[in-house]
Design an enzyme around this catalytic site. Sequence first.
Site, PDB file in Angstrom:
ATOM      1  N   ARG A  13       0.796  -1.221   0.000  1.00 36.98           N
ATOM      2  CA  ARG A  13       0.000   0.000   0.000  1.00 36.98           C
ATOM      3  C   ARG A  13       0.833   1.278   0.000  1.00 36.98           C
ATOM      4  O   ARG A  13       0.573   2.199  -0.785  1.00 36.98           O
ATOM      5  CB  ARG A  13      -0.925   0.040   1.231  1.00 36.98           C
ATOM      6  CG  ARG A  13      -2.214  -0.677   1.062  1.00 36.98           C
ATOM      7  CD  ARG A  13      -2.622  -1.309   2.362  1.00 36.98           C
ATOM      8  NE  ARG A  13      -1.661  -2.341   2.687  1.00 36.98           N
ATOM      9  CZ  ARG A  13      -1.763  -3.592   2.248  1.00 36.98           C
ATOM     10  NH1 ARG A  13      -2.806  -3.962   1.583  1.00 36.98           N
ATOM     11  NH2 ARG A  13      -0.826  -4.489   2.525  1.00 36.98           N
ATOM     12  N   THR A  14       1.796   1.359   0.882  1.00 37.65           N
ATOM     13  CA  THR A  14       2.509   2.636   1.020  1.00 37.65           C
ATOM     14  C   THR A  14       3.270   2.960  -0.266  1.00 37.65           C
ATOM     15  O   THR A  14       3.163   4.064  -0.806  1.00 37.65           O
ATOM     16  CB  THR A  14       3.472   2.581   2.228  1.00 37.65           C
ATOM     17  OG1 THR A  14       2.740   2.103   3.352  1.00 37.65           O
ATOM     18  CG2 THR A  14       4.042   3.945   2.539  1.00 37.65           C
ATOM     19  N   LYS A  62      25.964  -4.284  -1.825  1.00 41.22           N
ATOM     20  CA  LYS A  62      27.437  -4.327  -1.987  1.00 41.22           C
ATOM     21  C   LYS A  62      28.137  -3.679  -0.804  1.00 41.22           C
ATOM     22  O   LYS A  62      29.351  -3.521  -0.797  1.00 41.22           O
ATOM     23  CB  LYS A  62      27.836  -3.569  -3.259  1.00 41.22           C
ATOM     24  CG  LYS A  62      27.241  -4.113  -4.528  1.00 41.22           C
ATOM     25  CD  LYS A  62      27.751  -3.247  -5.695  1.00 41.22           C
ATOM     26  CE  LYS A  62      26.782  -3.253  -6.841  1.00 41.22           C
ATOM     27  NZ  LYS A  62      27.012  -2.124  -7.736  1.00 41.22           N
ATOM     28  N   ARG A  81      11.283   3.743   3.148  1.00 46.26           N
ATOM     29  CA  ARG A  81      10.949   2.789   4.229  1.00 46.26           C
ATOM     30  C   ARG A  81      12.214   1.997   4.527  1.00 46.26           C
ATOM     31  O   ARG A  81      12.913   1.545   3.618  1.00 46.26           O
ATOM     32  CB  ARG A  81       9.840   1.838   3.800  1.00 46.26           C
ATOM     33  CG  ARG A  81       9.629   0.706   4.816  1.00 46.26           C
ATOM     34  CD  ARG A  81       8.422  -0.128   4.542  1.00 46.26           C
ATOM     35  NE  ARG A  81       7.205   0.620   4.833  1.00 46.26           N
ATOM     36  CZ  ARG A  81       5.987   0.088   4.773  1.00 46.26           C
ATOM     37  NH1 ARG A  81       5.837  -1.185   4.455  1.00 46.26           N
ATOM     38  NH2 ARG A  81       4.922   0.817   5.043  1.00 46.26           N
ATOM     39  N   HIS A  86       5.155   5.783  11.500  1.00 49.33           N
ATOM     40  CA  HIS A  86       4.636   5.661  10.127  1.00 49.33           C
ATOM     41  C   HIS A  86       3.708   6.867   9.935  1.00 49.33           C
ATOM     42  O   HIS A  86       2.484   6.737   9.894  1.00 49.33           O
ATOM     43  CB  HIS A  86       3.889   4.335   9.986  1.00 49.33           C
ATOM     44  CG  HIS A  86       3.614   3.906   8.577  1.00 49.33           C
ATOM     45  ND1 HIS A  86       3.712   4.752   7.492  1.00 49.33           N
ATOM     46  CD2 HIS A  86       3.236   2.700   8.076  1.00 49.33           C
ATOM     47  CE1 HIS A  86       3.397   4.075   6.390  1.00 49.33           C
ATOM     48  NE2 HIS A  86       3.114   2.823   6.713  1.00 49.33           N
TER      49      HIS A  86
HETATM   50  N1   CP Z   1      -0.082   0.074   5.924  1.00 47.15           N
HETATM   51  C1   CP Z   1       1.085  -0.238   5.324  1.00 47.15           C
HETATM   52  O1   CP Z   1       2.144   0.304   5.650  1.00 47.15           O
HETATM   53  O2   CP Z   1       0.983  -1.209   4.368  1.00 47.15           O
HETATM   54  P1   CP Z   1       2.169  -1.718   3.459  1.00 47.15           P
HETATM   55  O3   CP Z   1       3.158  -2.421   4.378  1.00 47.15           O
HETATM   56  O4   CP Z   1       1.555  -2.635   2.460  1.00 47.15           O
HETATM   57  O5   CP Z   1       2.819  -0.521   2.846  1.00 47.15           O
END
Ligand code: CP
Length: 303
Positions: free
Chosen positions: A51-52, A80, A101, A129
Site C-alpha cells: 500500500r505505502t 554491496k 521505508r 509511520h
Molecule cells: N499500511 C502499510 O504500511 O501497508 P504496506 O506495508 O503494504 O505498505
Amino acid sequence: MKKKSLVSIHDFSKEEQLRILELAGEFEKTPNSSILEGQVIASLFFEPSTRTRLSFETAVQRMGGRVIGFADANISSTSKGESLMDSIKTVALYSDLIVMRHPVEGSARFASEVSDVPVINAGDGANQHPTQCLLDMYSILKTQGKLDDLHVAFVGDLKYGRTVHSLTIALTNFNCTFHLVSPEELKLPSSVKQHIKDKNLKYYQYTDLMEAIPKVDILYMTRIQKERFSDPVDYEKVKNAYILTRQMLGNTKPNLRILHPMPRVNEIEEQIDTDPRAYYFQQALNGVYVRQALLAYLLGLKS
Ligand code: CP
C-alpha cells in the site's frame, strides 16, 4: 534553506495535520492534475510494502510526476555494502523528494539530516509511520465527521505497531479516549502512553477484545508483527491473539468503523469485508489522496 521533511508525526503541528487533511479532500475531488510535472520522486523501499509504496507511486502519477527507486534493497548498492548516508546523498542529487521505508528505527531521521531534498518516512522499524497516521486521521474524519472526543480501540500488536504509535500521538491533540487491547507481551510502549498522560487524557488496557468493542467509535485492528520478534516461539504464542468475527460485532455503537492499516493476516475474518462498518479498503484508497496532499505540500506546490 533546506525544505521540510516528514519523519515523525511530531514534525507537523496540529494545524499542519489538519491542512493536509483539507488538501487530501481537494485531491479526492480532483485526483488528476499536472502539478508535479517535471518533478522526480525517489521511492526507496528497504522493507516490503504494497500500500505505502504503490499509493505513493499512484499519487505521483496522478499529479504528472515521475518516480525512480527500488522496491527491494537487494537490487541496490546496499547489497554491496554501501552506507545509507551515501545512498541518500546520491539519490538526493537525482530527485526532488525521497520517500523511504527502512527497517532501522531512526533511519528516516538520519536520512533527512544528510539529504538536501525533503524525506518522507514511509515507516522506520517499529518506530513511526506518519503518512499512515495522516491517512488514518483522514479516514476517521470522513467516517465520524470529526476527530475530537472519540473513543478509539487499538487492538493487537501495540508494542511493535508503528502505525499505532503515530496515530495515538496524533489523536492526543483531539481529546480522544484510548482503549488499548493487546496481549501482556505486546502492550503500548510507556513512551507512547506518556503522550496520553501528558495531555491528561484517559486510556484503558484490556486483554479481552469483547470488553472494548461496545464502547468505541473506531476499532483499529493490527497485525502481530512477526518480523519484529527475535524469538519465533514468542510469535507463535501470540499470533492468533485477536481474530475479529462477525459474531463479535453484535453489540456496537451505530457509528462504529473498523480500520486496519493492512496487510491483514488473520485478524479480521473475510466475511466482515462486506459489513458496512468495515472501512479498511477505503482507508487504503484514502492513502492516495493524503499522499498527494503531502507531496504537494512538502514540495511547496500547495501551502
Ligand atoms: N499500511 C502499510 O504500511 O501497508 P504496506 O506495508 O503494504 O505498505
